[in-house]
Scaffold this motif. Structure first.
Motif, PDB file in Angstrom:
ATOM      1  N   VAL A  54      30.027  40.448  43.171  1.00 19.47           N
ATOM      2  CA  VAL A  54      31.211  41.240  43.547  1.00 19.47           C
ATOM      3  C   VAL A  54      32.424  40.672  42.828  1.00 19.47           C
ATOM      4  CG1 VAL A  54      32.728  41.975  45.425  1.00 19.47           C
ATOM      5  CG2 VAL A  54      30.265  41.805  45.815  1.00 19.47           C
ATOM      6  N   ASP A  55      33.027  41.462  41.943  1.00 20.62           N
ATOM      7  CA  ASP A  55      34.178  40.966  41.181  1.00 20.62           C
ATOM      8  C   ASP A  55      35.405  41.860  41.303  1.00 20.62           C
ATOM      9  OD1 ASP A  55      33.377  43.154  39.757  1.00 20.62           O
ATOM     10  OD2 ASP A  55      32.919  42.069  37.897  1.00 20.62           O
ATOM     11  N   ASP A  56      35.385  42.778  42.281  1.00 20.88           N
ATOM     12  CA  ASP A  56      36.520  43.705  42.398  1.00 20.88           C
ATOM     13  C   ASP A  56      37.094  43.769  43.814  1.00 20.88           C
ATOM     14  OD1 ASP A  56      34.425  44.924  43.674  1.00 20.88           O
ATOM     15  OD2 ASP A  56      34.578  46.835  42.601  1.00 20.88           O
ATOM     16  N   PHE A  57      36.876  42.704  44.611  1.00 25.10           N
ATOM     17  CA  PHE A  57      37.340  42.741  46.006  1.00 25.10           C
ATOM     18  C   PHE A  57      38.852  42.552  46.103  1.00 25.10           C
ATOM     19  CE2 PHE A  57      37.995  40.436  50.144  1.00 25.10           C
ATOM     20  CZ  PHE A  57      37.816  41.551  50.960  1.00 25.10           C
ATOM     21  N   ILE A  58      39.361  41.485  45.495  1.00 26.36           N
ATOM     22  CA  ILE A  58      40.798  41.195  45.544  1.00 26.36           C
ATOM     23  C   ILE A  58      41.410  41.502  44.185  1.00 26.36           C
ATOM     24  CG2 ILE A  58      42.570  39.434  45.890  1.00 26.36           C
ATOM     25  CD1 ILE A  58      40.662  37.961  47.722  1.00 26.36           C
ATOM     26  N   GLU A  59      42.443  42.320  44.173  1.00 30.06           N
ATOM     27  CA  GLU A  59      43.117  42.677  42.931  1.00 30.06           C
ATOM     28  C   GLU A  59      44.482  41.983  42.853  1.00 30.06           C
ATOM     29  OE1 GLU A  59      43.322  46.807  42.139  1.00 30.06           O
ATOM     30  OE2 GLU A  59      41.172  47.133  42.355  1.00 30.06           O
ATOM     31  N   THR A  60      44.879  41.645  41.640  1.00 25.66           N
ATOM     32  CA  THR A  60      46.185  41.027  41.402  1.00 25.66           C
ATOM     33  C   THR A  60      47.190  42.092  41.004  1.00 25.66           C
ATOM     34  OG1 THR A  60      45.154  38.968  40.657  1.00 25.66           O
ATOM     35  CG2 THR A  60      47.458  39.333  40.048  1.00 25.66           C
ATOM     36  N   ASN A  61      48.307  42.112  41.674  1.00 22.79           N
ATOM     37  CA  ASN A  61      49.415  42.979  41.278  1.00 22.79           C
ATOM     38  C   ASN A  61      50.453  42.052  40.661  1.00 22.79           C
ATOM     39  OD1 ASN A  61      51.987  44.536  41.546  1.00 22.79           O
ATOM     40  ND2 ASN A  61      50.612  46.045  42.452  1.00 22.79           N
ATOM     41  N   TRP A  62      50.455  41.970  39.344  1.00 23.18           N
ATOM     42  CA  TRP A  62      51.227  40.950  38.643  1.00 23.18           C
ATOM     43  C   TRP A  62      52.713  40.975  39.032  1.00 23.18           C
ATOM     44  CZ3 TRP A  62      48.302  37.394  36.817  1.00 23.18           C
ATOM     45  CH2 TRP A  62      47.013  37.706  36.364  1.00 23.18           C
ATOM     46  N   GLY A  63      53.184  39.794  39.390  1.00 21.71           N
ATOM     47  CA  GLY A  63      54.581  39.644  39.764  1.00 21.71           C
ATOM     48  C   GLY A  63      54.870  39.978  41.218  1.00 21.71           C
ATOM     49  N   ARG A  64      53.871  40.514  41.923  1.00 26.86           N
ATOM     50  CA  ARG A  64      54.102  40.906  43.320  1.00 26.86           C
ATOM     51  C   ARG A  64      53.174  40.199  44.295  1.00 26.86           C
ATOM     52  NH1 ARG A  64      53.794  47.029  44.187  1.00 26.86           N
ATOM     53  NH2 ARG A  64      54.655  46.387  46.193  1.00 26.86           N
ATOM     54  N   GLY A  65      51.881  40.123  43.971  1.00 28.66           N
ATOM     55  CA  GLY A  65      50.968  39.469  44.892  1.00 28.66           C
ATOM     56  C   GLY A  65      49.545  39.972  44.767  1.00 28.66           C
ATOM     57  N   TYR A  66      48.857  40.054  45.900  1.00 28.17           N
ATOM     58  CA  TYR A  66      47.446  40.421  45.910  1.00 28.17           C
ATOM     59  C   TYR A  66      47.193  41.564  46.892  1.00 28.17           C
ATOM     60  CZ  TYR A  66      46.883  35.925  43.550  1.00 28.17           C
ATOM     61  OH  TYR A  66      46.990  34.880  42.666  1.00 28.17           O
ATOM     62  N   MET A  67      46.095  42.290  46.643  1.00 35.68           N
ATOM     63  CA  MET A  67      45.740  43.389  47.531  1.00 35.68           C
ATOM     64  C   MET A  67      44.244  43.647  47.469  1.00 35.68           C
ATOM     65  SD  MET A  67      47.074  46.672  45.281  1.00 35.68           S
ATOM     66  CE  MET A  67      46.812  47.822  46.609  1.00 35.68           C
ATOM     67  N   VAL A  68      43.764  44.333  48.499  1.00 33.74           N
ATOM     68  CA  VAL A  68      42.369  44.756  48.576  1.00 33.74           C
ATOM     69  C   VAL A  68      42.337  46.275  48.589  1.00 33.74           C
ATOM     70  CG1 VAL A  68      40.436  44.984  50.194  1.00 33.74           C
ATOM     71  CG2 VAL A  68      41.350  42.720  49.675  1.00 33.74           C
ATOM     72  N   ILE A  69      41.433  46.854  47.813  1.00 35.57           N
ATOM     73  CA  ILE A  69      41.279  48.303  47.759  1.00 35.57           C
ATOM     74  C   ILE A  69      39.839  48.648  48.118  1.00 35.57           C
ATOM     75  CG2 ILE A  69      41.258  50.341  46.253  1.00 35.57           C
ATOM     76  CD1 ILE A  69      43.482  49.093  44.646  1.00 35.57           C
ATOM     77  N   ASP A  70      39.673  49.691  48.925  1.00 37.76           N
ATOM     78  CA  ASP A  70      38.335  50.152  49.268  1.00 37.76           C
ATOM     79  C   ASP A  70      37.851  51.053  48.139  1.00 37.76           C
ATOM     80  OD1 ASP A  70      35.993  51.049  50.318  1.00 37.76           O
ATOM     81  OD2 ASP A  70      36.804  51.547  52.291  1.00 37.76           O
ATOM     82  N   HIS A  71      37.038  50.520  47.248  1.00 40.06           N
ATOM     83  CA  HIS A  71      36.592  51.280  46.079  1.00 40.06           C
ATOM     84  C   HIS A  71      35.662  52.425  46.437  1.00 40.06           C
ATOM     85  CE1 HIS A  71      38.510  48.720  43.095  1.00 40.06           C
ATOM     86  NE2 HIS A  71      38.160  47.689  43.832  1.00 40.06           N
ATOM     87  N   ARG A  72      35.081  52.392  47.632  1.00 33.31           N
ATOM     88  CA  ARG A  72      34.263  53.540  48.065  1.00 33.31           C
ATOM     89  C   ARG A  72      35.145  54.769  48.213  1.00 33.31           C
ATOM     90  NH1 ARG A  72      31.690  51.707  53.484  1.00 33.31           N
ATOM     91  NH2 ARG A  72      33.886  51.243  53.799  1.00 33.31           N
ATOM     92  N   GLN A  73      36.359  54.593  48.744  1.00 36.78           N
ATOM     93  CA  GLN A  73      37.285  55.712  48.882  1.00 36.78           C
ATOM     94  C   GLN A  73      37.734  56.195  47.513  1.00 36.78           C
ATOM     95  OE1 GLN A  73      40.453  54.385  51.441  1.00 36.78           O
ATOM     96  NE2 GLN A  73      39.193  54.450  53.277  1.00 36.78           N
ATOM     97  N   ASP A  74      37.961  55.250  46.577  1.00 41.25           N
ATOM     98  CA  ASP A  74      38.365  55.640  45.226  1.00 41.25           C
ATOM     99  C   ASP A  74      37.308  56.515  44.569  1.00 41.25           C
ATOM    100  OD1 ASP A  74      40.624  54.216  45.562  1.00 41.25           O
ATOM    101  OD2 ASP A  74      40.066  52.528  44.311  1.00 41.25           O
ATOM    102  N   SER A  75      36.027  56.132  44.756  1.00 43.06           N
ATOM    103  CA  SER A  75      34.940  56.888  44.149  1.00 43.06           C
ATOM    104  C   SER A  75      34.905  58.306  44.675  1.00 43.06           C
ATOM    105  CB  SER A  75      33.600  56.189  44.424  1.00 43.06           C
ATOM    106  OG  SER A  75      33.580  54.912  43.823  1.00 43.06           O
ATOM    107  N   GLY A  76      35.124  58.434  45.993  1.00 42.71           N
ATOM    108  CA  GLY A  76      35.128  59.763  46.596  1.00 42.71           C
ATOM    109  C   GLY A  76      36.275  60.597  46.080  1.00 42.71           C
TER     110      GLY A  76
END
Length: 246
Positions: free
Chosen positions: A206-228
């Motif tokens: 798993v390499d896509d759990f935590i994403e970096t938002n450069w200059g702001r911080g970190y976030m988690v996105i539910d990629h299952r929802q993105d796929s839908g």
């Protein structure tokens, strides 16, 4: 998860707070109603625990004020005993739940945790995001069905980000959740924690759990929802308006 605990009068150490902390919750306490109202303006809590008493119903005003302040976090009233008329007053004032004469601290913990999970958009018993599952009861994380060995702080960071999926949290905000403003280390320690979490997840594919938002911080996105969402957009007519980019 981060909880604000309010009790107007207290002459002894709150055993419930100690128990919640033993279950990895970050708990901040206050005995002043005005301070509680100030805290919710500046900090993002997952739940607010209100210790109420049948013989001190004047304290019920804090529930109304918290509702007027448009607090998103569930308001949970806790009491050892309360007659029906008083219970109705608490619920009518705006409490999301009222826990009376709980048999154990574990019962209160699970009820509060369930409210938090649902208020953040998770209906299942676990937080599921892509190939990652966070079991809040066991305080364990699984990647593709396999357990991930995390330290307490690493787990807390993963849970905090998951409960706020889609929201960027700055390193300072994560520090506040972890330490409550007390003895906070350098914010760069969050980069170290995130790096360790990522490496442990990557070892399990798993390499896509935590994403970096450069200059702001970190976030988690539910990629299952993105796929839908992507599937729906692909099936939409060519004249359909484009989705605004984040």
């Amino acid at each position: 998860m981060k909880i604000l605990s309010f009790e107007a009068k207290s002459h002894k150490k709150d055993l419930l707070t100690l128990f919640l902390r033993s279950r990895f919750a970050i708990v901040e306490e206050t005995h002043d109603a005005d301070e509680a109202l100030d805290l919710v303006k500046f900090y993002d809590y997952d739940a607010i625990l209100l210790h109420l008493s049948e013989d001190r119903m004047g304290e019920l005003e804090i529930v109304r004020k918290l509702r007027l302040a448009r607090v998103r976090a569930p308001l949970v009233a806790v009491t050892s005993s309360m007659n029906e008329a008083a219970r109705l007053r608490v619920l009518q004032a705006g409490a999301d739940d009222l826990i009376v004469d709980a048999l154990s601290h574990e019962e209160i913990f699970i009820k509060v945790q369930n409210l938090i999970r649902r208020s953040r958009g998770f209906q299942d018993n676990a937080l599921r995001l892509g190939a990652v599952e966070i079991n809040m009861n066991a305080k364990k994380i699984y990647a593709r069905g396999k357990p991930v060995t995390l330290t307490k702080k690493e787990y807390q960071i993963a849970e905090i980000l998951a409960l706020r999926k889609g929201v960027v949290l700055s390193k300072e905000a994560i520090l506040d959740h972890l330490y409550g403003g007390l003895d906070e280390p350098n914010p760069k320690i969050i980069d170290v924690f995130i790096c360790k979490i990522r490496k442990k997840l990557q070892s399990l594919g798993v390499d896509d759990f935590i994403e970096t938002n450069w200059g702001r911080g970190y976030m988690v996105i539910d990629h299952r929802q993105d796929s839908g969402t992507e599937t729906q957009h692909q099936a939409a007519p060519a004249t359909a308006p484009l989705r605004a980019m984040a």
